[in-house]
Design an enzyme around this catalytic site. Structure first.
Site, short mmCIF file in Angstrom:
data_model
loop_
_atom_site.label_atom_id
_atom_site.label_comp_id
_atom_site.label_asym_id
_atom_site.label_seq_id
_atom_site.Cartn_x
_atom_site.Cartn_y
_atom_site.Cartn_z
N CYS A 1 -69.42 -17.05 -71.55
CA CYS A 1 -69.45 -15.80 -72.32
C CYS A 1 -68.13 -15.51 -73.02
O CYS A 1 -67.85 -14.38 -73.40
CB CYS A 1 -69.84 -14.63 -71.42
N ARG B 1 -68.83 -30.45 -71.22
CA ARG B 1 -67.51 -29.86 -70.98
C ARG B 1 -66.39 -30.84 -71.30
O ARG B 1 -66.58 -32.05 -71.32
CB ARG B 1 -67.39 -29.49 -69.48
N LYS C 1 -64.35 -23.23 -58.45
CA LYS C 1 -65.15 -22.08 -58.04
C LYS C 1 -65.24 -21.96 -56.51
O LYS C 1 -65.19 -20.87 -55.95
CB LYS C 1 -66.55 -22.13 -58.67
N HIS D 1 -62.79 -13.94 -61.46
CA HIS D 1 -63.27 -14.84 -62.52
C HIS D 1 -62.76 -14.31 -63.86
O HIS D 1 -63.52 -13.82 -64.68
CB HIS D 1 -64.81 -14.88 -62.48
N TYR E 1 -71.23 -33.06 -60.50
CA TYR E 1 -70.96 -32.21 -61.65
C TYR E 1 -69.91 -31.12 -61.40
O TYR E 1 -70.06 -30.34 -60.45
CB TYR E 1 -72.25 -31.53 -62.17
N SER F 1 -69.97 -16.85 -66.90
CA SER F 1 -69.84 -18.22 -67.39
C SER F 1 -70.40 -18.34 -68.81
O SER F 1 -71.45 -17.79 -69.11
CB SER F 1 -70.61 -19.17 -66.45
N ARG G 1 -73.89 -25.88 -62.47
CA ARG G 1 -73.86 -25.35 -61.12
C ARG G 1 -75.27 -25.02 -60.66
O ARG G 1 -76.13 -24.69 -61.47
CB ARG G 1 -72.99 -24.08 -61.06
N ASP H 1 -59.94 -18.98 -66.89
CA ASP H 1 -61.14 -18.87 -66.04
C ASP H 1 -60.92 -18.07 -64.76
O ASP H 1 -61.79 -17.31 -64.37
CB ASP H 1 -61.64 -20.28 -65.68
#
Ligand code: GTP
Ligand code: SPV
Ligand code: MN
Length: 596
Positions: free
Chosen positions: A253, A377, A209, A229, A200, A251, A72, A280
Site C-alpha cells: 500500500c 520482489r 515479519k 509495520h 518465499y 502490505s 505470505r 517497512d
C-alpha cells in the site's frame, strides 16, 4: 566447520536442532564477501539462482520460487502462546506443545543430504541499544543470501551477543514446499520461530515479519517499546532542518514508495529533500529527552517490483541496480536482465515469464496475462539507495514528529486528517481498513480491518496491543508525543480512477502534516478529526490534474458513509470482549455522537 561462538545457549540449541533435521554438514555464516560469493556460485551451479547481466546489473541474481509459494500465507501463520486468549481473535493460534510436535514431525530428517546454514544476524545496527539478535538455521542458500542483504550478518553479531541468552531462535526447513504442510509459527514466550515448507520472502526471511514484528511486538509490550509495520522518512526543509515521520500502511500500500519519494519539482527547487531511514519496519522507544526515537531494524529493502519505475520510484529502481536478488519477476532473455509490469511500456519479446515459460512478451500481455508475478520482489541493499538517510546507522534512531496511518480505501477516508489527541490517534489506527493486495495469498481488493497495518503481524492479542499504545501515550509529555494522522492516497471516482496523483505529490500532504505538528496551519474540525482546508494543501504545479474543487471532494467527510463505518467498527471491536481498552470504546461513542 568450527562454531563461531562459545555461547552455550546457542551451541546446545543448534545441536538439538541438528539432531532433529540431520544435516550432512553445518556451515556458519561469517558475513565475509568470500563466503557469500562462494554461496552465490554454488546456487548458480544448481539453478537455484541465475546470474544476471554483469554489465547492466552487476552482482545481481534471479530466483523463482515454486508456483504454489509466492506470498505470505496468513491462514498458516500461527501464534503459539500458551493461552489462546493471548493470541487474540485476529491471530490463528495453536497450543505450543501441539505445534512443536507437528513441526518437528514435519522437519525431522528434512536436512538429510543437505547443509545446515547458521545465520547469526542483528536487527538494527550491530550493538545499538535498540537492536536485537537472532539466529536462523536454514537449508536454503537463497535464504542465506537474502538475509545477508536484509540484515547485518556474521561473526560481529556473535561477538556482541557474548554468552547472553537473549536472542531469537529461528528454524527454517524447505522440506518439499508442500502447501498443505506449510506452517509459519511464532512462539513469543520462547523467543522462537519455526517455518516449514516454504521458500518465499516473509515466510522464510525470519528476521523480517516473524521476528521484527511478531516476536518483537510481544517483546516491546513487555519491555516498554514498540515494533510497528512502519516506514521512516526524514523531510529536510530549505533551512536544512530534518523532521521524521513514521507511517504504517498495509502490505503493498505504498510504504517503499513514500519512504523514497522524490519531491515535486517546485519543492526540489525550493530545496526540499527526502531521506529514507526505513521502508517497512520501525522499532520505537522513548529517548532521554522524552521524545520517541525509531530505528529501522533492517539493512535492505524487500520491495514490490511491479509498478516500480523511473517515474514512480527512481530511488527504489536505482537501489536494484547492483547486488540485488530478484524473485518471481520476468526475464529478458536477449540481454539477461529483468522486467516487470509497470517498469516500462516495452515487455521483452524474447521473455521468460515468472514461472519460467518462454513467451513473446507483447503477445502475452495482449492476452491479458502478467509476465511478472504481482507480488514479485527485489531484495536490495539499503546502502544502494540514493536517498538513504545519513542517520540510517545511528544506533539511537531518529526522533519522530508524526505517526501516519493509511490504507487503500476507494471511498470514505479523506486524503488526510489529524486525530484530536493521542488516544484518538490510537483509535484512528485501530479502525484502519484496506483493500487486500497480492502480498498475501487469498482474494485481492476486499476491504478488511487492518489495525495499524499490523493485522497479520501482531504477535499477541490485538486488544492488549492497543492498550500498549495507550499506555505508551500516558508516559509521553503531550508536547513531545508524535501527532497522529491518517492518509488515503487511493480515493477513486465513480469510474474507478484515482483522485489523487500520489507518489512524489504525497509530499504536499506530508508538508501539511508537519505544519500541523508545528501549529503553523489551521484545520477544520469534523466528526472524525481535523481535516485541512483545501487552500492549505499546496497544489502548485498540479494544474490540470488536481483542482481546488476536486481537492475539496477528496477531503470531504460523508457522514452517512461514516455511520455505516461506525457500525462496522463496533462489530469488529465486539470480537475483543474485555480486552478492548475502555478508551477505544469511548472514542467510538464520541465518533457516533459527532455523526449525529
Ligand atoms: P510491502 O513491501 O508489501 O510492505 O509494501 P509497501 O507498503 O512498501 O508498498 P509499495 O510502496 O511497494 O507499493 C505497492 C504498490 O502501491 C505499488 O504497485 C505502487 O505502484 C502502489 N502505490 C504506491 N504509492 C502509491 C500512491 O501514492 N498512489 C497510488 N495510486 N499507488 C501507489
Ligand atoms: C509485506 O507483505 O508486508 C512485506 C513482504 O513486506 S513480506 O516480507 O513477504 O512480508
Ligand atoms: Mn511490509
Amino acid at each position: 566447520m568450527a562454531p563461531l561462538t562459545q555461547n552455550q545457549s546457542v551451541l546446545s540449541w543448534i545441536d538439538e536442532k541438528a539432531e532433529l533435521v540431520k544435516p550432512d554438514q553445518i556451515v556458519w555464516i561469517d558475513g565475509s564477501e568470500k563466503q557469500i560469493e562462494a554461496l552465490r556460485k554454488e546456487a548458480c551451479s544448481t539453478g537455484e539462482l541465475i546470474k544476471l547481466n554483469d554489465e547492466l546489473l552487476p552482482d545481481c541474481y534471479y530466483h523463482r520460487t515454486a508456483v504454489n509459494d509466492v506470498a505470505r500465507v496468513e491462514d498458516r501463520t500461527l501464534i503459539c502462546s500458551r493461552k489462546e486468549e493471548d493470541a487474540g481473535p485476529t491471530n490463528h493460534w495453536m497450543d505450543p506443545e501441539k505445534a512443536y510436535k507437528m513441526l518437528y514431525d514435519i522437519a525431522r530428517d528434512s536436512y538429510k543430504g543437505r547443509t545446515m546454514y547458521v545465520i547469526p544476524y542483528s536487527m538494527g545496527p550491530v550493538g545499538s541499544p535498540l537492536a536485537k539478535i537472532g539466529i536462523e538455521l536454514t537449508d536454503s542458500i537463497y535464504v542465506v543470501l537474502n538475509m545477508c542483504i536484509m540484515t547485518r550478518v556474521g561473526k560481529k553479531v556473535l561477538d556482541v551477543l557474548g554468552d547472553s541468552n537473549d536472542w531469537v531462535r529461528g528454524l527454517h526447513c524447505k522440506c518439499d514446499i508442500d502447501a498443505e504442510k506449510r506452517w509459519i509459527c511464532q512462539f513469543p514466550e520462547d523467543n522462537t520461530i519455526i517455518s516449514v515448507n516454504s521458500g518465499y520472502g516473509g515466510n522464510v526471511l525470519l528476521g523480517k515479519k516473524c521476528f521484527a514484528l511478531r516476536i518483537a511486538s510481544y517483546q516491546g509490550k513487555n519491555e516498554g517499546w514498540q515494533a510497528e509495520h512502519m516506514l521512516i522518512l526524514g523531510i529536510e526543509n530549505p533551512q536544512g532542518e530534518v523532521k521524521y515521520i513514521c507511517a504504517a500502511f498495509p502490505s503493498a500500500c505504498g510504504k517503499t514508495n513514500l519512504a523514497m519519494l522524490i519531491p515535486p519539482e517546485g519543492y526540489r527547487k525550493k530545496g526540499y529533500k527526502v531521506w529514507c531511514v526505513g521502508d517497512d519496519i520501525s522499532w520505537i522507544r522513548k529517548g532521554e529527552d522524552g521524545r520517541l526515537y525509531a530505528i529501522n531494524p533492517e539493512n535492505g529493502f524487500f520491495g514490490v517490483a511491479p509498478g516500480t519505475n523511473e517515474h514512480s520510484n527512481p530511488n527504489a529502481l536505482a537501489s536494484t541496480k547492483k547486488g540485488t536478488i530478484f524473485t518471481n519477476v520476468a526475464r529478458n532473455l536477449d540481454n539477461n536482465t529483468v522486467w516487470w509490469e509497470g517498469l516500462d511500456k516495452n515487455p521483452p519479446v524474447n521473455a521468460e515469464e515468472w514461472t519460467g515459460k518462454k513467451v513473446n512478451g507483447p503477445e502475452w500481455k495482449a492476452e491479458g496475462k502478467n509476465l511478472a508475478h504481482p507480488n514479485s520482489r527485489f531484495t536490495a541493499p539499503a546502502v544502494n539507495c540514493p536517498c538513504i538517510s545519513p542517520e540510517f546507522e545511528n544506533p539511537k534512531g531518529v526522533p519522530i514528529s508524526a505517526f501516519v496511518f493509511g490504507g487503500r480505501r476507494a471511498k470514505l477516508a479523506p486524503l488526510v486528517y489529524q486525530s484530536r489527541d493521542w488516544n484518538h490517534g490510537v483509535f484512528v489506527g485501530s479502525i484502519m481498513a484496506s483493500e487486500t493486495t497480492a502480498a498475501a495469498a487469498g482474494a485481492v481488493g476486499v476491504v478488511r480491518r487492518d489495525p495499524m497495518a499490523m493485522l497479520p503481524f501482531c504477535g499477541y492479542n490485538m486488544g492488549d496491543y492497543w492498550q500498549h499504545w495507550i499506555d505508551i501515550g500516558k508516559t509521553l509529555d503531550p508536547d513531545k508525543a508524535p501527532k497522529i494522522f491518517n492518509v488515503n492516497w487511493f480515493r477513486k471516482d465513480d469510474e474507478g480512477n484515482f483522485l489523487w496523483p500520489g507518489f512524489g505529490d504525497n509530499l504536499r500532504v506530508l508538508e501539511w502534516i508537519l505544519k500541523r505538528c508545528d501549529g503553523e496551519v489551521d484545520a477544520k474540525e469534523t466528526a472524525i478529526g481535523y481535516v485541512p482546508y483545501a487552500k492549505d494543501i499546496n497544489i502548485e504545479g498540479l494544474e490540470g490534474e488536481v483542482s481546488l474543487e476536486s481537492l475539496e471532494s477528496i477531503l470531504d467527510v460523508d457522514k452517512s458513509l461514516w455511520e455505516t463505518e461506525a457500525d462496522g467498527i463496533a462489530e469488529f471491536y465486539g470480537k475483543f470482549g474485555d480486552k478492548l481498552p475502555k478508551e477505544l470504546t469511548e472514542e467510538l461513542e464520541t465518533l457516533k455522537a459527532n455523526l449525529k
